[in-house]
Design a protein around this motif. Structure first.
Motif, mmCIF file in Angstrom:
data_model
loop_
_atom_site.group_PDB
_atom_site.id
_atom_site.type_symbol
_atom_site.label_atom_id
_atom_site.label_comp_id
_atom_site.label_asym_id
_atom_site.label_seq_id
_atom_site.Cartn_x
_atom_site.Cartn_y
_atom_site.Cartn_z
ATOM 1 N N PRO A 125 6.614 -10.715 2.710
ATOM 2 C CA PRO A 125 5.878 -11.874 2.204
ATOM 3 C C PRO A 125 6.734 -12.743 1.296
ATOM 4 O O PRO A 125 7.751 -12.287 0.763
ATOM 5 C CB PRO A 125 4.728 -11.246 1.426
ATOM 6 C CG PRO A 125 5.168 -9.875 1.087
ATOM 7 C CD PRO A 125 6.132 -9.443 2.150
ATOM 8 N N MET A 161 -3.457 -10.513 3.193
ATOM 9 C CA MET A 161 -2.348 -10.614 4.153
ATOM 10 C C MET A 161 -1.142 -11.411 3.651
ATOM 11 O O MET A 161 0.002 -11.038 3.953
ATOM 12 C CB MET A 161 -2.851 -11.165 5.491
ATOM 13 C CG MET A 161 -3.614 -10.113 6.306
ATOM 14 S SD MET A 161 -2.553 -8.667 6.688
ATOM 15 C CE MET A 161 -3.793 -7.464 7.177
ATOM 16 N N GLY A 191 0.223 -11.212 0.989
ATOM 17 C CA GLY A 191 1.018 -10.337 0.133
ATOM 18 C C GLY A 191 1.346 -8.993 0.753
ATOM 19 O O GLY A 191 1.749 -8.073 0.049
ATOM 20 N N VAL A 192 1.171 -8.890 2.063
ATOM 21 C CA VAL A 192 1.444 -7.603 2.705
ATOM 22 C C VAL A 192 2.863 -7.583 3.287
ATOM 23 O O VAL A 192 3.281 -8.512 3.982
ATOM 24 C CB VAL A 192 0.416 -7.300 3.821
ATOM 25 C CG1 VAL A 192 0.843 -6.094 4.646
ATOM 26 C CG2 VAL A 192 -0.961 -7.081 3.220
ATOM 27 N N THR A 193 3.579 -6.518 2.999
ATOM 28 C CA THR A 193 4.830 -6.220 3.690
ATOM 29 C C THR A 193 4.438 -5.413 4.932
ATOM 30 O O THR A 193 3.807 -4.368 4.806
ATOM 31 C CB THR A 193 5.757 -5.401 2.764
ATOM 32 O OG1 THR A 193 5.951 -6.142 1.556
ATOM 33 C CG2 THR A 193 7.093 -5.123 3.433
ATOM 34 N N ILE A 244 -3.112 -1.249 7.716
ATOM 35 C CA ILE A 244 -1.969 -1.858 7.022
ATOM 36 C C ILE A 244 -0.941 -0.766 6.749
ATOM 37 O O ILE A 244 0.248 -0.952 6.952
ATOM 38 C CB ILE A 244 -2.423 -2.526 5.696
ATOM 39 C CG1 ILE A 244 -3.354 -3.717 5.995
ATOM 40 C CG2 ILE A 244 -1.219 -2.976 4.888
ATOM 41 C CD1 ILE A 244 -3.945 -4.375 4.769
ATOM 42 N N CYS A 266 0.682 0.541 4.397
ATOM 43 C CA CYS A 266 1.894 0.310 3.624
ATOM 44 C C CYS A 266 2.010 1.431 2.598
ATOM 45 O O CYS A 266 1.036 2.107 2.298
ATOM 46 C CB CYS A 266 1.840 -1.040 2.912
ATOM 47 S SG CYS A 266 0.474 -1.175 1.739
ATOM 48 N N ILE A 270 7.542 -4.899 -4.259
ATOM 49 C CA ILE A 270 8.016 -5.551 -3.036
ATOM 50 C C ILE A 270 7.591 -4.785 -1.780
ATOM 51 O O ILE A 270 7.475 -5.353 -0.701
ATOM 52 C CB ILE A 270 9.556 -5.728 -3.061
ATOM 53 C CG1 ILE A 270 10.037 -6.695 -1.947
ATOM 54 C CG2 ILE A 270 10.282 -4.409 -2.914
ATOM 55 C CD1 ILE A 270 9.665 -8.119 -2.184
ATOM 56 N N ALA A 271 7.332 -3.501 -1.912
ATOM 57 C CA ALA A 271 6.958 -2.690 -0.756
ATOM 58 C C ALA A 271 5.615 -3.124 -0.184
ATOM 59 O O ALA A 271 5.279 -2.763 0.944
ATOM 60 C CB ALA A 271 6.927 -1.212 -1.118
ATOM 61 N N SER A 272 4.862 -3.834 -0.917
ATOM 62 C CA SER A 272 3.669 -4.551 -0.467
ATOM 63 C C SER A 272 2.977 -5.142 -1.683
ATOM 64 O O SER A 272 2.130 -4.498 -2.301
ATOM 65 C CB SER A 272 2.723 -3.655 0.325
ATOM 66 O OG SER A 272 2.171 -4.378 1.410
ATOM 67 N N PRO A 273 3.347 -6.373 -2.026
ATOM 68 C CA PRO A 273 2.833 -6.979 -3.266
ATOM 69 C C PRO A 273 1.307 -6.926 -3.387
ATOM 70 O O PRO A 273 0.783 -6.675 -4.469
ATOM 71 C CB PRO A 273 3.335 -8.424 -3.168
ATOM 72 C CG PRO A 273 4.587 -8.335 -2.351
ATOM 73 C CD PRO A 273 4.333 -7.244 -1.348
ATOM 74 N N ALA A 274 0.600 -7.105 -2.282
ATOM 75 C CA ALA A 274 -0.870 -7.115 -2.348
ATOM 76 C C ALA A 274 -1.390 -5.772 -2.841
ATOM 77 O O ALA A 274 -2.390 -5.705 -3.564
ATOM 78 C CB ALA A 274 -1.456 -7.440 -0.979
ATOM 79 N N CYS A 275 -0.725 -4.717 -2.446
ATOM 80 C CA CYS A 275 -1.158 -3.364 -2.787
ATOM 81 C C CYS A 275 -1.105 -3.149 -4.296
ATOM 82 O O CYS A 275 -2.042 -2.636 -4.908
ATOM 83 C CB CYS A 275 -0.261 -2.369 -2.050
ATOM 84 S SG CYS A 275 -0.644 -0.649 -2.327
#
Lengths: 488, 488
Positions: A41, A75, A77-79, B108, B110, B116-121
């Motif tokens: 992202p 989404m 912000g999802v890697t 997802i 993640c 950074i591995a999944s900012p939303a998480c």
């Protein structure tokens, strides 16, 4: 008076069915088209807070609104770990059978801390760890079906398995040393304990030492980044001479840096000789041992006290499912056995109470996803998955080798290719930055003996040969840009 | 050459959709009719192994066959935690919104170890812990939105939260003592550390001490089973005189035995005075603090260093979701910070890297289920859920009090009724055995100061007033049988 169900405003069964089925379609659509999303992202830290309210709503919202917010809020912000364009870290698993099994686990929602708390939860786990152990051809002493003391358990993560094994080793050694030195107190003994691992092992091994409050020495791996028996023996001898008590060694099969394999066949005999507990961390590469052609890499496994690998990495079972086998689980069971009346039951002793095998008390019904994956893939398909990924790594290696500007770092093992531009660390740092900046694929670096390199891990179950070509073209294009700029 | 997707034999998207939607219907049917199942299974240890093959299949099976085996293999061994007839332990959560959120989390898939591995998480978790903290009216210093150092994190279980807090307290105290006594080594200091908790606290607190390798003293609770400030102060003074270093106290709000509340308002000031870290374990009862009328029980919370409760117990968020807030998370972050290159990223420091806040490295996207539950219930419905359960406990208490043969043990708090037949422990052990043997409801016992009693926990979100009447009738009928037999 309590409000009866039918007049409540929270979600009821009919709405759940609509919502959940909509989510099924969303999931399928997300995964089947994941290749089209930007893998990494572009959001900045703090992106999410302004997108949603400051507080939870007082009244229930509509599920349709929540559903819509998945694309709006989440989404961006999802890697996308399951994109064929994701090559960072190591894979984490995701499969349709595992997702459905987890739905069932969420519905049953039992806490399996004791056998009686949900017998199926414990018993399926015992048998699934046997199934899995047989698929790897683990020695009989690790399997519950052998009728011995050994058996398997699902831990949350490999970090926890490393810590649990360390604590078991600590308890075992404390008991032995106390018998030898009845005048030494616990803290005196703990202060003398020393464990070993390679300087190539995962950061969580060092962390287990910190958490467990014991010394862990990072021993130098050989030129192929493998820990050798000789190195271990020398360290043990030094420490014994210094009055320390060697108690634990972690051998890594498939390091995070380069997927190197410690020489378990050498480490095992040395450790056994000195009464040192051998824990094998095969978090990533262990899945490959379901294929007979890779089992030579676990030679010496019969010398180990505990063995761990993560089906949630490379064997298509969603996180969390870290499989651990112990020859003598009682060291862990007895060391931390706190047994209040509210957790006692009549059947104690006739089946494992898994709460004693792990750090947390509570545990989900995780064996379901192992069962679903093993049955709905079958061993053949799981082996094919491993072999396909290994083949993709070879495909990438060939592309890399064919380009004079690049070199492979170390040896390509499993689904990991370590590579670099011929040239300085700075050049390769710039290359990685450029690759990730282009946003089409995602890699992370590593550094060994002061050499910085890039890691290309094959991660997605959706990967096709064309994806590997695409990823290589991205690397190559980034190199073109970088080298052209440097010539200016 | 790798096999292209379209010719593979493993489950593809269309089948997944059929399978998952069938599972949605199964789940809804299971939960809506859960009352009709025998709450405690009748299987014996080892029941499951003969029902399934000895090995994983080589070829994939049909999903319809797996689905059919859920009733044949799994359900006979399930303890139905979500049945209104289940009154054992404490509740564990299960709700439709949480189940759907976990489906998305599984898709997802993640691993949220770094931002950074999944900012939303990470970011949704930060904000959800703020939402939740505000719902409880936690002091500002615990909330990330205050702009200070504090913040929340989702742990797997309360046991892990207790251990993490202990390790934070240990690190903080070690640093202080090292400054005061530069000549003392780590093991000397650790050997002097002493923590405190009540003899009523959960078994996992004692276990955290064992795991962390430090002394934890179980102090005597008062006649209402609450730990008092005076008791703590006396213990601290004794230990200081003996040359020990008090460093940690766990105050329980809602004990497992009887749902007693330690006097945090007394413990806090004492602990603060002596530089002792206060961890609050409100695993079960903490959910009730979303209702203003129960907040008096958390008086003194501003004195605590860390606070933990389990939305996965009583707030309708499926396991695992244990909410923990820390005023000074850096003690934990810094104590176990192992930072390899492959986990570094450019944004470090601008958002939490939650891997440093917990024991494991990996972590699922668990904030999604908190988000879905808070939005799809709304605060009003969650409060109603708590109040309904507390009302059911009162309803059961009234039935119990109206029967001369019975007495309430202690005070009814929250959704827990502790009760017994007037008479000996043996009589009550026989009663429990008979109740569970009848198989219509399920309770577990406890014992305090050598008095054995039964615990009736209100657990299911499906519970109606008629269920409570039913459960009481079961207890009463078991007593009829037992007392009639004894008269013979």
């Amino acid at each position: 008076m309590p409000v009866p169900c039918e007049t409540r405003t929270e979600m009821q069964a009919p709405e759940f069915k609509d919502f959940a089925k909509e989510m099924v379609d969303y999931i399928s659509n997300y995964l089947e088209n994941i290749r089209d999303r930007r893998v990494l992202p572009t959001v900045q830290p703090g992106y999410l807070r302004p997108l949603i309210p400051d507080e939870a709503p007082q009244q229930p919202e509509k599920w349709e609104d929540v559903m819509a917010d998945v694309e709006r809020v989440i989404m961006p912000g999802v890697t996308h770990w399951h994109s064929p364009k994701f090559h960072a870290y190591f894979p984490t698993a995701n499969s349709y059978p595992a997702i459905v099994a987890d739905m069932l686990s969420g519905a049953i929602a039992c806490i399996g801390f004791t056998w009686i708390a949900s017998p199926a939860c414990t018993e399926l786990e015992v048998v699934m760890l046997d199934w899995l152990g047989k698929m790897l051809e683990l020695p009989q002493e690790f399997l519950a079906c052998s009728g011995g003391q050994g058996g398997g358990v699902i831990q949350g993560t490999a970090s926890e398995a490393t810590l649990v094994a360390l604590l078991g080793a600590k308890a075992k050694t404390m008991k032995r040393v106390k018998e030898e030195h009845p005048d030494w107190d616990d803290h005196t003994i703990v202060s003398k304990l020393v464990g070993y691992t390679s300087n190539q092992s995962h950061s969580s091994v060092e962390r287990a030492g910190l958490l467990g409050g014991v010394k862990l020495r990072g021993l130098k791996a050989d030129e192929n980044l493998k820990l050798r028996g000789e190195t271990l023996e020398q360290a043990i001898k030094e420490d014994l001479e210094a009055g320390l008590i060697p108690f634990y060694v972690v051998a890594t099969l498939g390091t995070t840096n380069t997927c190197a394999f410690d020489r378990l066949d050498e480490i095992g005999p040395v450790a056994n000789q000195y009464n040192v507990w051998v824990h094998v961390d095969a978090a990533y590469a262990g899945s490959a041992f379901i294929c007979p052609e890779y089992r030579y890499l676990m030679k010496g496994i019969e010398r180990a006290d505990s063995f761990n690998f993560n089906p949630h990495k490379w064997m298509l079972v969603n996180f969390d499912c870290s499989a651990m086998w112990l020859k003598e689980p009682y060291w862990i069971v007895n060391a931390f056995n706190v047994d209040p009346l509210y957790l006692k039951h009549d059947m104690q002793g006739s089946a494992p109470d898994y709460r004693h095998w792990q750090i947390p008390l509570g545990r989900r019904f995780r064996a379901l996803k192992l069962w679903f994956v093993l049955r709905l893939y079958g061993v053949d398909n799981l082996q094919a998955h491993i072999r396909r990924h290994c083949g993709f790594a070879k495909q990438f290696e060939a592309l890399c080798v064919a380009d004079d500007r690049f070199e492979i770092f170390g040896e390509v093992q499993m689904g990991l290719v370590c590579f670099k531009l011929k040239g300085s660390n700075e050049l390769n740092e710039a290359l990685l930055k450029r690759i990730n900046g282009r946003g089409n694929i995602h890699l992370v670096p590593s550094k060994v003996n002061d050499v910085y390199f890039l890691r290309m891990a094959v991660c997605s179950r959706f990967t096709e040969p064309s994806d590997i070509n695409y990823s290589w073209k991205e690397v190559s294009a980034a190199a073109d840009e970088l080298l052209a700029e440097q010539k200016k």
